[in-house]
Motif scaffolding. Structure first.
Motif, PDB file in Angstrom:
ATOM      1  N   ASP A  79      47.127  49.637  29.048  1.00 41.28           N
ATOM      2  CA  ASP A  79      45.929  49.454  29.870  1.00 41.28           C
ATOM      3  C   ASP A  79      45.257  50.814  30.060  1.00 41.28           C
ATOM      4  O   ASP A  79      45.916  51.808  30.369  1.00 41.28           O
ATOM      5  CB  ASP A  79      46.278  48.843  31.228  1.00 41.28           C
ATOM      6  CG  ASP A  79      45.091  48.124  31.852  1.00 41.28           C
ATOM      7  OD1 ASP A  79      44.022  48.752  31.982  1.00 41.28           O
ATOM      8  OD2 ASP A  79      45.230  46.938  32.186  1.00 41.28           O
TER       9      ASP A  79
ATOM     10  N   ILE B 233      42.811  51.473  32.283  1.00 41.18           N
ATOM     11  CA  ILE B 233      42.092  51.454  33.547  1.00 41.18           C
ATOM     12  C   ILE B 233      41.972  52.841  34.176  1.00 41.18           C
ATOM     13  O   ILE B 233      40.975  53.152  34.843  1.00 41.18           O
ATOM     14  CB  ILE B 233      42.767  50.466  34.543  1.00 41.18           C
ATOM     15  CG1 ILE B 233      41.965  50.346  35.848  1.00 41.18           C
ATOM     16  CG2 ILE B 233      44.204  50.876  34.831  1.00 41.18           C
ATOM     17  CD1 ILE B 233      40.625  49.697  35.679  1.00 41.18           C
TER      18      ILE B 233
ATOM     19  N   LEU C 257      41.745  46.276  32.661  1.00 45.55           N
ATOM     20  CA  LEU C 257      41.619  45.275  33.726  1.00 45.55           C
ATOM     21  C   LEU C 257      40.161  44.844  33.831  1.00 45.55           C
ATOM     22  O   LEU C 257      39.251  45.674  33.738  1.00 45.55           O
ATOM     23  CB  LEU C 257      42.121  45.840  35.041  1.00 45.55           C
ATOM     24  CG  LEU C 257      43.648  45.963  35.171  1.00 45.55           C
ATOM     25  CD1 LEU C 257      44.016  46.811  36.375  1.00 45.55           C
ATOM     26  CD2 LEU C 257      44.293  44.587  35.267  1.00 45.55           C
ATOM     27  N   SER C 258      39.930  43.561  34.047  1.00 49.61           N
ATOM     28  CA  SER C 258      38.590  43.000  33.898  1.00 49.61           C
ATOM     29  C   SER C 258      37.562  43.602  34.836  1.00 49.61           C
ATOM     30  O   SER C 258      36.361  43.588  34.539  1.00 49.61           O
ATOM     31  CB  SER C 258      38.631  41.485  34.081  1.00 49.61           C
ATOM     32  OG  SER C 258      39.129  41.142  35.359  1.00 49.61           O
ATOM     33  N   SER C 259      37.979  44.156  35.971  1.00 49.38           N
ATOM     34  CA  SER C 259      37.019  44.793  36.882  1.00 49.38           C
ATOM     35  C   SER C 259      36.363  46.004  36.233  1.00 49.38           C
ATOM     36  O   SER C 259      35.265  46.418  36.635  1.00 49.38           O
ATOM     37  CB  SER C 259      37.717  45.212  38.182  1.00 49.38           C
ATOM     38  OG  SER C 259      38.836  46.013  37.904  1.00 49.38           O
TER      39      SER C 259
ATOM     40  N   PRO D 209      39.224  42.373  28.450  1.00 46.83           N
ATOM     41  CA  PRO D 209      40.042  42.292  29.670  1.00 46.83           C
ATOM     42  C   PRO D 209      41.524  42.080  29.384  1.00 46.83           C
ATOM     43  O   PRO D 209      41.896  41.274  28.534  1.00 46.83           O
ATOM     44  CB  PRO D 209      39.455  41.090  30.411  1.00 46.83           C
ATOM     45  CG  PRO D 209      38.095  40.894  29.830  1.00 46.83           C
ATOM     46  CD  PRO D 209      38.197  41.331  28.402  1.00 46.83           C
TER      47      PRO D 209
ATOM     48  N   GLU E 222      43.714  40.671  31.460  1.00 48.36           N
ATOM     49  CA  GLU E 222      44.154  39.348  31.895  1.00 48.36           C
ATOM     50  C   GLU E 222      43.856  38.285  30.846  1.00 48.36           C
ATOM     51  O   GLU E 222      44.657  37.366  30.625  1.00 48.36           O
ATOM     52  CB  GLU E 222      43.449  38.960  33.204  1.00 48.36           C
ATOM     53  CG  GLU E 222      43.620  39.978  34.329  1.00 48.36           C
ATOM     54  CD  GLU E 222      42.434  40.911  34.417  1.00 48.36           C
ATOM     55  OE1 GLU E 222      41.821  40.988  35.495  1.00 48.36           O
ATOM     56  OE2 GLU E 222      42.113  41.553  33.390  1.00 48.36           O
TER      57      GLU E 222
ATOM     58  N   GLU F  25      46.237  40.184  38.589  1.00 45.84           N
ATOM     59  CA  GLU F  25      45.097  39.701  39.375  1.00 45.84           C
ATOM     60  C   GLU F  25      44.971  40.461  40.691  1.00 45.84           C
ATOM     61  O   GLU F  25      43.868  40.774  41.146  1.00 45.84           O
ATOM     62  CB  GLU F  25      45.248  38.199  39.641  1.00 45.84           C
ATOM     63  CG  GLU F  25      45.167  37.327  38.401  1.00 45.84           C
ATOM     64  CD  GLU F  25      43.782  37.330  37.759  1.00 45.84           C
ATOM     65  OE1 GLU F  25      42.842  37.913  38.342  1.00 45.84           O
ATOM     66  OE2 GLU F  25      43.643  36.759  36.661  1.00 45.84           O
TER      67      GLU F  25
ATOM     68  N   ASN G 106      43.735  44.004  39.963  1.00 41.29           N
ATOM     69  CA  ASN G 106      42.354  43.936  39.500  1.00 41.29           C
ATOM     70  C   ASN G 106      41.394  43.765  40.670  1.00 41.29           C
ATOM     71  O   ASN G 106      40.306  44.339  40.688  1.00 41.29           O
ATOM     72  CB  ASN G 106      42.176  42.783  38.509  1.00 41.29           C
ATOM     73  CG  ASN G 106      40.783  42.757  37.926  1.00 41.29           C
ATOM     74  OD1 ASN G 106      40.363  43.697  37.264  1.00 41.29           O
ATOM     75  ND2 ASN G 106      40.060  41.678  38.167  1.00 41.29           N
TER      76      ASN G 106
ATOM     77  N   ARG H 235      38.259  46.157  41.634  1.00 43.68           N
ATOM     78  CA  ARG H 235      36.924  45.588  41.778  1.00 43.68           C
ATOM     79  C   ARG H 235      36.224  46.209  42.993  1.00 43.68           C
ATOM     80  O   ARG H 235      35.022  46.518  42.954  1.00 43.68           O
ATOM     81  CB  ARG H 235      37.010  44.067  41.935  1.00 43.68           C
ATOM     82  CG  ARG H 235      35.644  43.370  41.918  1.00 43.68           C
ATOM     83  CD  ARG H 235      35.777  41.869  42.100  1.00 43.68           C
ATOM     84  NE  ARG H 235      36.560  41.253  41.016  1.00 43.68           N
ATOM     85  CZ  ARG H 235      37.738  40.675  41.171  1.00 43.68           C
ATOM     86  NH1 ARG H 235      38.306  40.632  42.384  1.00 43.68           N
ATOM     87  NH2 ARG H 235      38.376  40.131  40.162  1.00 43.68           N
TER      88      ARG H 235
END
Length: 611
Positions: free
Chosen positions: A10, A12, A232-234, A243, A245, A266, A269, A273
Motif C-alpha cells: 500500500d 498510502i 487505500l481508496s480515500s 483502491p 479494498e 475500511e 480508510n 478520508r
C-alpha cells in the motif's frame, strides 16, 4: 502462504499523497493510523523516498530521518519500503559512490526494509552501486524497470533489463508504470515475457491516470505477477493507484486471495478520508482520470506538483499548453521515461518554453547536463540542434556518469560543519544543499515553521469565495487595477507577491498576522503589507538581465566591472525546483548588480545591468 497469493504493497504513506496533494501529508497525520496499518497484513508499506524527503524539508519543516524512525517504531510488523532513484538517490543530480553507499546504509539502519531502486533513463549502470549497497545492508533489493512507450521502447528491451537486474542480485523486479500507460493486452504480453525470462518475483506499480490500471492489475495476476501496489481508496484512483479494498474484495475466495483484513482496511480508510480534508488547498482538478496521459505521458506525482508549481507562478491557466509541450520536449531529448528526475527536467523545460513564449529561449542547467550525458544514456537519439544550442561543442560522455565523481562525504562533512549533528544530517545537506542548510540552521535556532494549512470548509453547502487575481482597488478617490502574476513560497513568514499596478510590475511583501476562514464570507486574512516600488530598476535597456519567471537567486556568477560576452552565464536562478543559467543578452561590462544569493526575483526587473 499459498503459492499464488497476491501480496499487497500500500502506497498510502508515500505515492498516494504525492500524486493527489503534492506530497503534503504530515507525519502527525500518519502515526495515528499506524496500529491498524500494521495489523492489516500488507507485504509492505511504501512510506519514504520519492518526493517525501524534499517536501519534508522544503514545506513541512520536518526531519525526514525522524519521520522514518517514527514510522518504523509505529509499524514493527510491516516492511517499510522506499523509492530510491539509483545514483540520484533523492536529489536531482548524480552522487558519488560513497554518498550512495552511505545513504543506503543509513536508510537501512533507520528503518527501510525494501529499496525499490530505479533509474529515470533505465540505464542499468546507474543502479548497480545502490543495489550492491542494499544487499550489503541485508535488505531487500527491488530492481525497477520504468515502463513507457515510444518509438525506441519495446518488450524485448524490457526483458533484457530484467535479466540484468536479476544478474545484479535483485530479489524482486518492479514494473514501474508511473504514468498509467499500460493497457491490458500490453500488460499480459510484458508480464508473460518477464516471467519466462527471469526466476525472481515481479511487482506491478501502475497509476490509475488513464482509468485502465485496475484491469491491468488483473491481467498481470493472470500472467504470473503476484505483487501489486494499491492505495487505500480515500487516496486512490485518478493519478494515484487503484483502491486497495477493491482488489482485496475482487480476489477474495480465489486462488489469489490476499488474506488482508477488510474490516481494518475500511476503518483506517475512514481515518484517511478525514485526514485528506485537512489538505484541501493542495487538491487539483488535474489529478482525476485523464486519458490524455497516453499522449503527454505525465505521471501522477508530476501532475499534482506541476499544478501546484504553476499555481505558484500565477500560470495555472496554461496547464494545457504545458501538457501539449511536454511530449515535444521529451522527443527532443530522446524519449526518456517521465519519472523523477527526468519528469522534472522535461516538465520544467516545457514550462519555460510556454511561459517565455519561445522554445528553448531559456534552457535549464539540468537539460544541459542531460545533453552532456551526465544523467546516463538517453533511450533514443536527441535533437542535435538542441544539443548544440544548449552545450555548444562541449564533449558528451558515454561512460557511467558517476565514474567522473570523486568521493564527496569528507567534503560534505566539512562544508556543513557543526550544523550537522549526525551522518543523517550530512546526507540531508548532500541531497539539497541550500534547502538542507536552511533546514538545519532553522532547527538549531528553533525557527522551523511549516507552511500554513488553510481552515477546512465549515459546511459542504456553504459558498466558497476564491481569492481574485485581477481586481480594482480604490483608496482616497483613486482607483488602481491590480493583477497578481506570481507569489513566493507559502512557508515564508513574509511572502512576496508579484503584481501589476496599472500595468507597472511591482513587488508586495505580505506578512501574515492572522487567518480567518473565507467560506461563507468575503473577509480575508489580517495582514500587514508594504509595497516597495523601485527596489530594483525595471528592465528597459538591451543589456538588462532578467529572469523568465519568479524564482530565487542561487548564484551570482559575475562581478562588478567584469567583461562578458553575449550568452555568458550571469546568474543562476532556481524556479520550480530546477536551476536555470541566465545569460548576458549583450557583450559588455557589468555596470550594476542588483541581487545577491538567496534573493527572490520576478520578471521585468533588471537584476544585472550590462553596458
Amino acid at each position: 502462504m499459498p503459492k499464488n497469493r497476491v501480496l499487497i504493497t500500500d502506497v498510502i504513506l508515500r505515492d498516494a499523497h504525492q500524486s493527489l496533494i503534492a506530497t503534503r501529508m504530515r507525519t502527525e497525520d500518519m502515526l495515528p493510523a499506524c496500529p491498524d496499518l500494521d495489523a492489516i497484513g500488507y507485504w509492505s508499506l511504501e512510506a519514504w523516498g520519492g518526493a517525501t524527503f524534499d517536501a519534508c524539508l522544503r514545506f513541512l519543516k520536518e526531519d525526514p530521518w525522524e519521520r522514518l524512525r517514527a514510522l518504523k517504531a509505529a509499524l514493527p510488523n510491516t516492511r517499510l519500503q522506499m523509492l530510491l532513484r539509483g545514483q540520484n538517490l533523492l536529489g536531482y543530480r548524480h552522487y558519488s559512490d560513497d554518498v550512495v553507499r552511505a545513504f543506503v546504509e543509513r536508510a537501512a539502519a533507520n528503518g527501510v526494509d525494501v529499496f525499490r531502486i530505479f533509474d529515470a533513463m533505465n540505464d542499468m549502470r546507474n543502479l548497480r552501486v545502490a543495489i550492491e549497497a542494499t544487499i550489503a545492508a541485508g535488505k531487500h533489493a527491488e530492481g525497477t524497470i520504468c515502463y513507457t512507450t515510444s518509438p525506441v521502447h519495446s518488450i524485448p528491451a524490457y526483458v533484457e533489463m530484467a535479466r540484468e537486474l536479476e544478474a545484479m542480485g535483485c530479489h524482486t523486479i518492479a514494473i514501474k508504470d508511473m504514468a498509467g500507460l499500460l493497457t491490458p493486452p500490453r500488460t499480459s504480453a510484458l508480464v508473460k515475457a518477464l516471467v519466462k525470462a527471469v526466476n525472481i518475483p515481479l511487482h506491478l506499480h501502475s497509476h490509475a491516470t488513464s482509468g485502465l490500471a485496475a484491469v491491468c492489475q488483473w491481467k498481470a495476476i493472470e500472467a504470473g505477477c503476484y505483487m501489486i501496489d494499491t492505495a487505500l481508496s480515500s487516496f486512490g484512483n485518478g493519478t494515484s493507484h487503484p483502491p486497495t479494498e477493491s482488489l482485496v474484495v475482487a480476489l477474495r475466495g480465489t486462488a489469489h486471495d490476499t488474506g488482508l483484513d477488510i474490516d481494518r482496511l475500511e476503518r483506517v480508510n475512514g481515518y484517511f478520508r478525514e485526514v485528506r480534508k485537512r489538505y484541501h488547498q493542495f487538491e487539483s482538478e488535474h489529478t482525476g482520470v485523464d486519458t490524455r496521459v497516453h499522449v503527454n505521458q505525465v505521471p501522477g506525482g508530476m501532475i499534482s506538483n506541476l499544478a501546484n508549481q504553476l499555481k505558484e507562478q500565477g500560470a495555472l491557466n496554461r496547464m494545457d499548453e504545458v501538457l501539449a509541450e511536454i511530449p515535444r520536449v521529451r522527443a527532443d531529448l530522446g524519449y526518456p521515461p517521465l519519472v523523477t528526475p527526468t519528469s522534472q527536467i522535461v516538465g520544467t523545460q516545457a514550462v519555460f518554453n510556454v511561459l517565455t513564449g519561445q522554445r528553448y529561449k531559456n534552457i535549464t542547467n539540468e537539460v544541459k547536463l542531460y545533453l552532456q550525458g551526465r544523467y546516463g544514456k538517453p533511450p533514443g537519439a536527441v535533437d542535435e540542434r538542441l544539443r548544440r544550442l544548449a552545450i555548444g561543442n562541449e564533449s558528451v560522455i558515454t561512460h557511467r556518469p558517476a565514474d567522473d565523481l570523486k568521493p564527496e562525504m569528507t567534503r560534505l562533512r566539512r562544508e556543513i560543519g557543526d550544523l550537522a549533528k549526525s551522518e543523517e544530517d550530512v546526507l540531508t545537506y548532500a541531497m539539497f544543499p541550500e534547502i538542507g542548510r536552511t533546514f538545519l540552521d532553522e532547527r538549531r535556532t528553533g525557527t522551523l515553521h511549516p507552511e500554513d494549512l488553510l481552515p477546512p470548509a465549515e459546511a459542504q453547502s456553504a459558498p466558497c469565495y476564491l481569492a481574485p487575481t485581477d481586481f480594482n482597488v480604490t483608496m482616497h478617490g483613486e482607483t488602481y487595477n491590480i493583477k497578481i502574476r506570481g507569489a513566493g513560497h507559502k512557508n515564508e513568514e513574509r511572502r512576496p507577491f508579484y503584481v501589476y499596478v496599472d500595468g507597472m510590475p511591482e513587488e508586495i511583501m505580505v506578512e501574515t498576522i492572522g487567518i480567518v476562514p473565507t467560506v461563507g464570507t468575503e473577509t480575508v486574512a489580517g495582514t500587514t503589507a508594504a509595497t516597495k516600488p523601485g527596489e530594483r530598476p525595471k528592465a528597459r535597456k538591451p543589456g538588462d538581465v532578467t529572469s523568465a519567471m519568479p524564482g530565487t537567486v542561487v548564484d551570482v556568477v559575475v562581478q562588478l566591472g567584469a567583461t562578458v560576452n553575449a550568452g555568458d552565464a550571469v546568474l543562476v536562478i532556481e524556479a520550480m525546483k530546477m536551476e536555470n543559467e541566465v545569460p548576458a543578452p549583450i557583450k559588455g561590462t557589468v555596470k550594476a548588480i542588483h541581487v545577491k544569493k538567496g534573493d527572490s526575483v520576478v520578471p521585468d526587473e533588471a537584476l544585472v545591468e550590462i553596458g
